[in-house]
Design a protein around this motif. Structure first.
Motif, PDB file in Angstrom:
ATOM      1  N   ILE A  15      34.503  48.543  40.288  1.00  0.00           N
ATOM      2  CA  ILE A  15      35.667  49.157  39.668  1.00  0.00           C
ATOM      3  C   ILE A  15      36.872  48.222  39.685  1.00  0.00           C
ATOM      4  N   ILE A  16      37.059  47.485  40.780  1.00  0.00           N
ATOM      5  CA  ILE A  16      38.125  46.493  40.835  1.00  0.00           C
ATOM      6  C   ILE A  16      37.502  45.128  41.085  1.00  0.00           C
ATOM      7  N   SER A  17      38.216  44.095  40.669  1.00  0.00           N
ATOM      8  CA  SER A  17      37.662  42.754  40.841  1.00  0.00           C
ATOM      9  C   SER A  17      38.604  41.807  41.575  1.00  0.00           C
ATOM     10  N   GLY A  18      39.814  42.208  41.819  1.00  0.00           N
ATOM     11  CA  GLY A  18      40.747  41.359  42.540  1.00  0.00           C
ATOM     12  C   GLY A  18      41.585  40.490  41.620  1.00  0.00           C
ATOM     13  N   ILE A  19      42.455  39.699  42.250  1.00  0.00           N
ATOM     14  CA  ILE A  19      43.413  38.869  41.527  1.00  0.00           C
ATOM     15  C   ILE A  19      43.152  37.406  41.870  1.00  0.00           C
ATOM     16  N   PRO A  20      42.835  36.570  40.871  1.00  0.00           N
ATOM     17  CA  PRO A  20      42.621  35.143  41.140  1.00  0.00           C
ATOM     18  C   PRO A  20      43.931  34.453  41.520  1.00  0.00           C
ATOM     19  N   THR A  21      43.847  33.522  42.457  1.00  0.00           N
ATOM     20  CA  THR A  21      45.027  32.760  42.859  1.00  0.00           C
ATOM     21  C   THR A  21      44.887  31.314  42.397  1.00  0.00           C
ATOM     22  N   ALA A  73      35.556  42.351  50.917  1.00  0.00           N
ATOM     23  CA  ALA A  73      35.443  41.625  49.658  1.00  0.00           C
ATOM     24  C   ALA A  73      36.589  40.647  49.427  1.00  0.00           C
ATOM     25  N   PHE A  74      37.689  40.823  50.153  1.00  0.00           N
ATOM     26  CA  PHE A  74      38.887  40.023  49.899  1.00  0.00           C
ATOM     27  C   PHE A  74      39.418  39.407  51.187  1.00  0.00           C
ATOM     28  N   PRO A  75      39.985  38.202  51.104  1.00  0.00           N
ATOM     29  CA  PRO A  75      40.502  37.550  52.304  1.00  0.00           C
ATOM     30  C   PRO A  75      41.828  38.125  52.803  1.00  0.00           C
ATOM     31  N   ASP A  76      42.509  38.912  51.964  1.00  0.00           N
ATOM     32  CA  ASP A  76      43.845  39.388  52.336  1.00  0.00           C
ATOM     33  C   ASP A  76      43.891  40.855  52.740  1.00  0.00           C
ATOM     34  N   THR A  77      42.736  41.504  52.872  1.00  0.00           N
ATOM     35  CA  THR A  77      42.746  42.908  53.279  1.00  0.00           C
ATOM     36  C   THR A  77      41.403  43.306  53.886  1.00  0.00           C
ATOM     37  N   THR A  78      41.459  44.317  54.716  1.00  0.00           N
ATOM     38  CA  THR A  78      40.236  44.938  55.226  1.00  0.00           C
ATOM     39  C   THR A  78      40.189  46.395  54.755  1.00  0.00           C
ATOM     40  N   SER A  79      40.945  46.704  53.710  1.00  0.00           N
ATOM     41  CA  SER A  79      41.007  48.061  53.175  1.00  0.00           C
ATOM     42  C   SER A  79      39.615  48.559  52.813  1.00  0.00           C
ATOM     43  N   LYS A  80      39.207  49.637  53.444  1.00  0.00           N
ATOM     44  CA  LYS A  80      37.882  50.206  53.168  1.00  0.00           C
ATOM     45  C   LYS A  80      37.804  50.756  51.745  1.00  0.00           C
ATOM     46  N   SER A  81      38.910  51.315  51.266  1.00  0.00           N
ATOM     47  CA  SER A  81      38.923  51.838  49.895  1.00  0.00           C
ATOM     48  C   SER A  81      38.755  50.716  48.884  1.00  0.00           C
ATOM     49  N   LYS A  99      40.993  31.261  45.118  1.00  0.00           N
ATOM     50  CA  LYS A  99      40.579  32.457  45.852  1.00  0.00           C
ATOM     51  C   LYS A  99      40.789  33.694  44.982  1.00  0.00           C
ATOM     52  N   VAL A 100      40.167  34.792  45.397  1.00  0.00           N
ATOM     53  CA  VAL A 100      40.397  36.077  44.737  1.00  0.00           C
ATOM     54  C   VAL A 100      40.909  37.027  45.808  1.00  0.00           C
TER      55      VAL A 100
END
Length: 199
Positions: free
Chosen positions: A164-170, A147-155, A174-175
């Protein structure tokens, strides 16, 4: 577990996480209204969240009348919360009473909730909290797409898929997940308020 049940349980988990994190043995003092926290400016992005969580009795301040919004939630506090909501009573597990987190951290390491050699007093990161939640709830993390360009964290991906989470806009549109970012007391209040409103 259905998606709806998971969301409800997770909201309760995070509410309890906030309570334990901010009122554990590390913190003491009486509950204070946000207006009496001398370090919570009325115009800050977190003032409403701190006020509402304080009024609900979920967070407390320090004896000197401060809330210390920029202080970080520790790994031990986060684990205590996750285990508590999961109905896990770790008290007496190690027969060691000091420091206060010995039982919960040891139990969590033995049962795969936290990695071995967790540093209890270190500030918990966004990724760590997601990992604790996913492990405690035995969340299926194998099928969620990145879901995010900066991680492949499965959790992180699984929690994103559940809404539950939506990420951080830059600033470049990007998110990101920002998994290495430490979680501040004020931000936990904002997160809990948003979860409560969503639920």
């Amino acid at each position: 577990m259905t998606s709806r049940t998971f969301r409800k349980n997770l909201s309760l988990l995070l509410a309890a996480l906030l309570f334990v994190s901010l009122s554990s043995g590390v913190l003491s003092g009486r509950a204070l209204a946000a207006s009496s926290f001398k370090d919570v400016p009325s115009g800050s992005y977190y003032s409403k969240a701190v006020s509402e969580m304080s009024s609900a009795g979920l967070v407390t301040g320090y004896k000197d009348g401060t809330f210390r919004p920029a202080n970080y939630v520790t790994s031990a506090e986060a684990l205590a919360l996750v285990c508590s909501v999961g109905g896990i009573n770790c008290k007496g597990y190690t027969k060691v009473t000091a420091p206060w987190y010995t039982d919960v951290v040891t139990w969590s390491e033995v049962h795969g909730i936290a990695p071995t050699a967790t540093v209890p007093g270190s500030a918990a990161t966004r990724e760590q909290i997601c990992d604790y939640i996913a492990a405690a709830y035995k969340l299926d993390t194998s099928s969620a797409a990145n879901a995010f360009p900066d991680t492949t964290s499965k959790s992180a991906n699984a929690l994103y898929a559940e809404g539950i989470i939506s990420g951080i806009p830059t600033s470049d549109g990007k998110v990101i997940f920002g998994g290495s970012q430490k979680v501040k007391r004020c931000d936990v209040c904002v997160m809990l308020m948003q979860l409560r409103d969503k639920a």
